[in-house]
Design an enzyme around this catalytic site. Structure first.
Site, PDB file in Angstrom:
ATOM      1  CG  ASP A 147      -0.318  -0.576   2.476  1.00  0.00           C
ATOM      2  OD1 ASP A 147       0.921  -0.524   2.587  1.00  0.00           O
ATOM      3  OD2 ASP A 147      -1.056  -1.077   3.337  1.00  0.00           O
TER       4      ASP A 147
ATOM      5  CG  HIS B  26      -5.536  -2.403   8.784  1.00  0.00           C
ATOM      6  ND1 HIS B  26      -5.585  -1.099   9.218  1.00  0.00           N
ATOM      7  CD2 HIS B  26      -4.225  -2.754   8.887  1.00  0.00           C
ATOM      8  CE1 HIS B  26      -4.375  -0.694   9.531  1.00  0.00           C
ATOM      9  NE2 HIS B  26      -3.530  -1.669   9.352  1.00  0.00           N
TER      10      HIS B  26
ATOM     11  CG  ASN C 280      -8.511  -1.719  12.077  1.00  0.00           C
ATOM     12  OD1 ASN C 280      -7.693  -2.423  11.506  1.00  0.00           O
ATOM     13  ND2 ASN C 280      -8.912  -0.547  11.611  1.00  0.00           N
TER      14      ASN C 280
ATOM     15  CD  GLU D 251      -8.435   0.889   8.049  1.00  0.00           C
ATOM     16  OE1 GLU D 251      -8.288  -0.109   8.786  1.00  0.00           O
ATOM     17  OE2 GLU D 251      -7.862   1.970   8.270  1.00  0.00           O
TER      18      GLU D 251
HETATM   19  C1  F6R Z   1       1.569  -1.597   5.996  1.00  0.00           C
HETATM   20  C2  F6R Z   1       0.303  -2.322   6.058  1.00  0.00           C
HETATM   21  C3  F6R Z   1      -0.445  -2.427   7.346  1.00  0.00           C
HETATM   22  C4  F6R Z   1       0.453  -2.805   8.526  1.00  0.00           C
HETATM   23  C5  F6R Z   1      -0.364  -2.852   9.810  1.00  0.00           C
HETATM   24  C6  F6R Z   1       0.512  -3.171  11.015  1.00  0.00           C
HETATM   25  O1  F6R Z   1       2.124  -1.645   4.720  1.00  0.00           O
HETATM   26  O2  F6R Z   1      -0.156  -2.791   5.069  1.00  0.00           O
HETATM   27  O3  F6R Z   1      -1.475  -3.369   7.211  1.00  0.00           O
HETATM   28  O4  F6R Z   1       1.040  -4.055   8.273  1.00  0.00           O
HETATM   29  O5  F6R Z   1      -0.992  -1.620  10.024  1.00  0.00           O
HETATM   30  O6  F6R Z   1       1.394  -2.117  11.237  1.00  0.00           O
HETATM   31  P1  F6R Z   1       2.516  -2.201  12.371  1.00  0.00           P
HETATM   32  O7  F6R Z   1       3.464  -3.247  11.948  1.00  0.00           O
HETATM   33  O8  F6R Z   1       3.129  -0.830  12.370  1.00  0.00           O
HETATM   34  O9  F6R Z   1       1.810  -2.526  13.637  1.00  0.00           O
END
Ligand code: F6R
Length: 230
Positions: free
Chosen positions: A52, A123, A121, A128
């Site tokens: 992303d 995702h 959450n 989301e």
């Molecule tokens: C980032 C992504 C998100 C993260 C998720 C966890 O490229 O796609 O889904 O993997 O928000 O983020 P952290 O590792 O910072 O807790």
């Protein structure tokens, strides 16, 4: 984790990898850089697609996921820059950019290994929780909690974190031949338990991984602590 990817690359140097940003994969990238410096992993024929990117930031903004990847991996290993892909968040049409990105993944033969994290959450990518989710790469609106989790890269100021992103869809991720979900830390324990033990629902996007025939989950003790044996 890094050793596993190094093994995969040794077996198939032309591997197509899906890659995450965030706090969780930083130690993995550090280990991959170390292995590369020791001559134990060669990225020269690999292709990468990040999950992303924020919409609306200029390409040179240090908060972009492209900048994150340069800092943590791309600048330190022998990946061919032309084969490192991150959605262009500054494209005039995010919708057209999402379609272009999805087509590029398809043209590369799909993802061999998608390494993903999980949001608090549930995702995955920036998909989301919702009543339904787009299958393919799409423009998405970020929840406040997801923006807050990214505020550190924007001087701690929530108002500066973009509201929109381009994300691989859940179908893009689930089409990967292997999916590796990484989660660390006690703050992920509840959502990891929901995703792995709860019902499959788009309200917990990571729960869709239960449908994948070759998904592996790599947790530290803290993130695993709400998992009870069945
Ligand atoms: C980032 C992504 C998100 C993260 C998720 C966890 O490229 O796609 O889904 O993997 O928000 O983020 P952290 O590792 O910072 O807790």
């Amino acid at each position: 984790m890094a050793l596993f990817l190094a093994d995969c690359l040794q077996e198939d140097p032309g591997l197509v990898l899906g890659l995450p940003t965030g706090r969780t994969p930083v130690p993995m990238y550090r280990a991959l850089v170390r292995l590369h410096r020791q001559g134990r992993v060669d990225f020269s024929r690999a292709t990468t697609f990040n999950l992303d990117e924020f919409v609306g930031l200029p390409a040179e903004h240090p908060g972009t996921y492209r900048a994150f990847m340069e800092r943590h991996l791309f600048a330190h290993v022998n990946l061919n820059p032309a084969r490192t892909h991150v959605p262009h968040g500054d494209a005039a049409s995010p919708r057209a950019e999402a379609a272009r990105y999805e087509a590029m993944i398809a043209a590369a033969g799909g993802l061999d290994v998608a390494v993903i994290g999980i949001g608090g959450n549930g995702h995955i990518g920036f998909n989301e929780p919702a009543a339904s989710l787009p299958a393919g790469t799409n423009g998405v609106t970020l929840r406040r909690a997801s923006r807050a989790a990214n505020a550190a890269a924007f001087g701690g100021q929530l108002a500066r974190v973009p509201h929109r992103a381009i994300s691989m869809g859940v179908g893009t991720i689930l089409s990967a031949r292997h999916v590796l979900l990484l989660a660390t830390g006690a703050d992920k324990a509840d959502i990891v338990a929901k995703a792995l033990r709860g019902p499959v629902t788009t309200r917990v996007p990571a729960s869709l991984l239960q449908l994948h025939p070759r998904a592996a989950v790599i947790l530290d003790r803290a993130a695993a602590k709400k998992l009870t044996s069945r």
